[in-house]
Scaffold this active site. Structure first.
Site, short mmCIF file in Angstrom:
data_model
loop_
_atom_site.label_atom_id
_atom_site.label_comp_id
_atom_site.label_asym_id
_atom_site.label_seq_id
_atom_site.Cartn_x
_atom_site.Cartn_y
_atom_site.Cartn_z
N ARG A 260 17.84 -11.89 15.83
CA ARG A 260 18.66 -10.86 15.18
C ARG A 260 18.30 -10.62 13.72
O ARG A 260 19.10 -10.10 12.95
CB ARG A 260 20.15 -11.17 15.27
N LYS B 296 5.98 4.34 -5.61
CA LYS B 296 6.62 4.24 -4.31
C LYS B 296 8.03 3.65 -4.48
O LYS B 296 8.99 4.11 -3.85
CB LYS B 296 5.80 3.37 -3.35
N GLU C 201 15.22 7.53 3.56
CA GLU C 201 14.57 8.84 3.69
C GLU C 201 15.51 9.95 4.17
O GLU C 201 15.29 10.61 5.18
CB GLU C 201 13.33 8.77 4.60
N HIS D 160 0.91 14.92 4.95
CA HIS D 160 1.01 14.16 6.20
C HIS D 160 1.29 15.01 7.43
O HIS D 160 0.99 14.59 8.54
CB HIS D 160 2.08 13.07 6.07
N HIS E 166 -1.18 14.15 10.09
CA HIS E 166 -0.77 13.58 11.39
C HIS E 166 -1.28 14.43 12.55
O HIS E 166 -1.67 13.89 13.59
CB HIS E 166 0.76 13.48 11.48
N HIS F 230 -6.26 7.19 8.92
CA HIS F 230 -5.03 7.81 8.43
C HIS F 230 -5.21 8.41 7.02
O HIS F 230 -4.89 9.56 6.77
CB HIS F 230 -3.89 6.80 8.44
N1 LIG Z 1 5.51 1.29 6.72
C1 LIG Z 1 5.08 2.25 5.95
O1 LIG Z 1 5.78 2.72 5.05
C2 LIG Z 1 3.70 2.77 6.15
C3 LIG Z 1 3.14 3.62 5.20
C4 LIG Z 1 1.83 4.04 5.38
C5 LIG Z 1 1.11 3.62 6.48
N2 LIG Z 1 1.69 2.80 7.40
C6 LIG Z 1 0.94 2.32 8.57
O2 LIG Z 1 -0.13 1.53 8.11
C7 LIG Z 1 -1.17 1.55 9.10
C8 LIG Z 1 -2.49 1.75 8.41
O3 LIG Z 1 -2.71 0.67 7.54
P1 LIG Z 1 -4.18 0.22 7.16
O4 LIG Z 1 -4.96 1.40 6.74
O5 LIG Z 1 -4.07 -0.94 6.28
O6 LIG Z 1 -4.77 -0.17 8.60
P2 LIG Z 1 -5.10 -1.60 9.26
O7 LIG Z 1 -4.01 -2.55 9.13
O8 LIG Z 1 -5.61 -1.28 10.61
O9 LIG Z 1 -6.31 -2.11 8.36
C9 LIG Z 1 -7.51 -1.37 8.35
C10 LIG Z 1 -8.69 -2.26 8.79
O10 LIG Z 1 -9.03 -3.11 7.72
C11 LIG Z 1 -9.03 -4.47 8.17
N3 LIG Z 1 -8.66 -5.27 7.00
C12 LIG Z 1 -7.48 -5.29 6.34
N4 LIG Z 1 -7.55 -6.06 5.26
C13 LIG Z 1 -8.81 -6.54 5.21
C14 LIG Z 1 -9.52 -7.38 4.31
N5 LIG Z 1 -8.96 -7.84 3.19
N6 LIG Z 1 -10.80 -7.68 4.60
C15 LIG Z 1 -11.41 -7.19 5.71
N7 LIG Z 1 -10.80 -6.37 6.58
C16 LIG Z 1 -9.52 -6.05 6.33
C17 LIG Z 1 -8.11 -4.50 9.34
O11 LIG Z 1 -8.40 -5.57 10.20
C18 LIG Z 1 -8.38 -3.15 9.98
O12 LIG Z 1 -9.54 -3.23 10.77
C19 LIG Z 1 -0.82 2.67 10.05
O13 LIG Z 1 -0.36 2.11 11.26
C20 LIG Z 1 0.31 3.42 9.36
O14 LIG Z 1 1.21 4.00 10.26
C21 LIG Z 1 2.96 2.38 7.25
ZN LIG Z 2 0.32 7.83 4.77
#
Ligand SMILES: NC(=O)c1ccc[n+]([C@@H]2O[C@H](COP(=O)([O-])OP(=O)(O)OC[C@H]3O[C@@H](n4cnc5c(N)ncnc54)[C@H](O)[C@@H]3O)[C@@H](O)[C@H]2O)c1
Ligand SMILES: [Zn+2]
Length: 369
Positions: free
Chosen positions: A124, A229, A239, A250, A254, A268
């Site tokens: 929970r 942020k 939001e 976005h 998207h 992204h």
């Molecule tokens: N919660 C929120 O407010 C919010 C905001 C924006 C995006 N997101 C989400 O975030 C995700 C995208 O995040 P992302 O771009 O970090 O993608 P991700 O987590 O897939 O990371 C990108 C790639 O980099 C690799 N990686 C990460 N750190 C590394 C490091 N230090 N060294 C080597 N490789 C590394 C990962 O394994 C992956 O292959 C999406 O799912 C999106 O929806 C969430």
């Molecule tokens: Zn974004």
């Protein structure tokens, strides 16, 4: 220290700090021991981060004498699934984590969203800390408490608001992140300038090279982005209003991600880059923003190595009809009218709830020429 910044997220009882530092991971053992004296820890990571960065995290936890379990999911967006959620939840329960123990989200945005959501439902609700290792996660996803996974119906449709207790943004971790991923994170960073901080955008135009090379400007820019942020999040945690400005670029982005199947064809942040240029061009077409601002935005993102128009996406070009379908399905639709983040120019974005779908269609058709 030139390379160290502490950002406070002022959310009353849910307030927390973000430490931006080159050794934020190495200091985490002591920090966690101090914050959670009798807790055990459950690390959720992905296979890439496990290989590149986990040894550092294990070392600091070992040195502080902390006990922990580890689970690693396959790297990539497809791990934000109900199956993977089930797996990490079961792994954490099998490790006998109790309600007062702590989840550590150790990775990019995928791990942060998945682990944060898991933390929100295990027993929970457990507390968690974010250790973002991608630039995108450091400047965006690790801050603000949105967590979740994807559904076949769309991205991020299953989730919860769950704020972390601490965020450790480690600059050294970024040295193993590949360049393309770094650029994608940079798009989100530039977004804060475009929304309401023209000065930051102009500073980025002057300093982006140093940010890419890893000088003190990098730490400064990451901390600035976190503060930006934080402002939106503290004003509007769930939001209901102004936080939606963070969606600049976005809606188009998207739609492009959906049309390319959330694949490696378009990350992204790359979709957001193209989307932000389109949002500026569309605003210019509507006569709201000066055309030269759209050009300026495009020039800068291009200089940073990001794609800025649809034709740069490898493979078949998504049709305007298909993009329109995705735009209509995007969560920012209310009663037929499209909600878009438009702009009056660099640093003056606003929420427009009454955008005519026909205008968007006509605009996207023009982009095909
Ligand atoms: N919660 C929120 O407010 C919010 C905001 C924006 C995006 N997101 C989400 O975030 C995700 C995208 O995040 P992302 O771009 O970090 O993608 P991700 O987590 O897939 O990371 C990108 C790639 O980099 C690799 N990686 C990460 N750190 C590394 C490091 N230090 N060294 C080597 N490789 C590394 C990962 O394994 C992956 O292959 C999406 O799912 C999106 O929806 C969430
Ligand atoms: Zn974004």
């Amino acid at each position: 220290m030139q390379n160290e910044h502490l950002v406070h997220i002022d959310l009353g009882q849910r307030a927390y700090d973000i430490l931006v530092a080159p050794d934020a991971i190495d200091r985490l053992g002591e920090k966690l021991k101090e914050m959670f004296p009798s807790a055990r820890f459950g690390i959720i990571t992905d296979t890439n981060v496990e290989k590149e960065q986990l040894p550092r995290l294990k070392r600091t936890l070992d040195e502080a004498g902390l006990e922990y379990a580890i689970t690693a999911v396959p790297a990539g967006e497809s791990s934000k699934s109900i199956d993977m959620l089930n797996r990490v939840v079961e792994d954490m329960l099998a490790a006998r984590l109790e309600r007062n123990d702590i989840i550590i989200a150790f990775g990019g945005g995928v791990v942060g969203d998945l682990a944060g959501f898991a933390a929100s439902i295990i027993r929970r609700g457990m507390e968690f800390v974010q250790v973002p290792t991608s630039l995108l996660a450091q400047v965006d996803s690790s801050v603000g408490g949105k967590t979740g996974i994807n559904s076949p119906h769309g991205k991020n449709l299953i989730g919860a608001f769950h704020q972390p207790k601490f965020v450790a943004a480690d600059l050294t971790a970024l040295t193993t992140l590949n360049e393309r991923q770094f650029r994608a994170g940079y798009a989100e960073m530039a977004k804060y300038g475009l929304i309401d901080d023209a000065e930051f955008f102009f500073w980025l135009e002057e300093n982006y090279r140093e940010i890419f090379e890893g000088g003190p400007a990098r730490a400064k820019a990451i901390a600035h982005a976190c503060r930006a942020k934080a402002r939106f999040v503290t004003e509007d945690e769930k939001e209901l209003g102004a936080r939606a400005l963070l969606n600049l670029g976005h809606t188009f982005g998207h739609a492009l991600e959906a049309a390319t199947g959330y694949s490696d064809r378009l990350l992204h942040g790359e979709g957001v880059s193209i989307g932000m240029v389109l949002a500026h061009k569309f605003s210019a077409k509507l006569g709201i923003a000066p055309g030269q601002d759209a050009t300026r935005v495009q020039n800068h993102l291009e200089a940073a190595g990001l794609p800025t128009n649809i034709s740069q996406i490898p493979g078949d070009r998504p049709s305007v009809e298909e993009l329109m379908q995705h735009i209509a399905q995007d969560k920012k639709v209310s009663r037929g009218a499209l909600t878009f983040i438009l702009t009056k120019g660099i640093g003056t974005a606003f929420i427009e709830k009454n955008v005519d779908a026909n205008e968007v269609f006509a605009f996207l058709k023009e982009q095909e020429n």
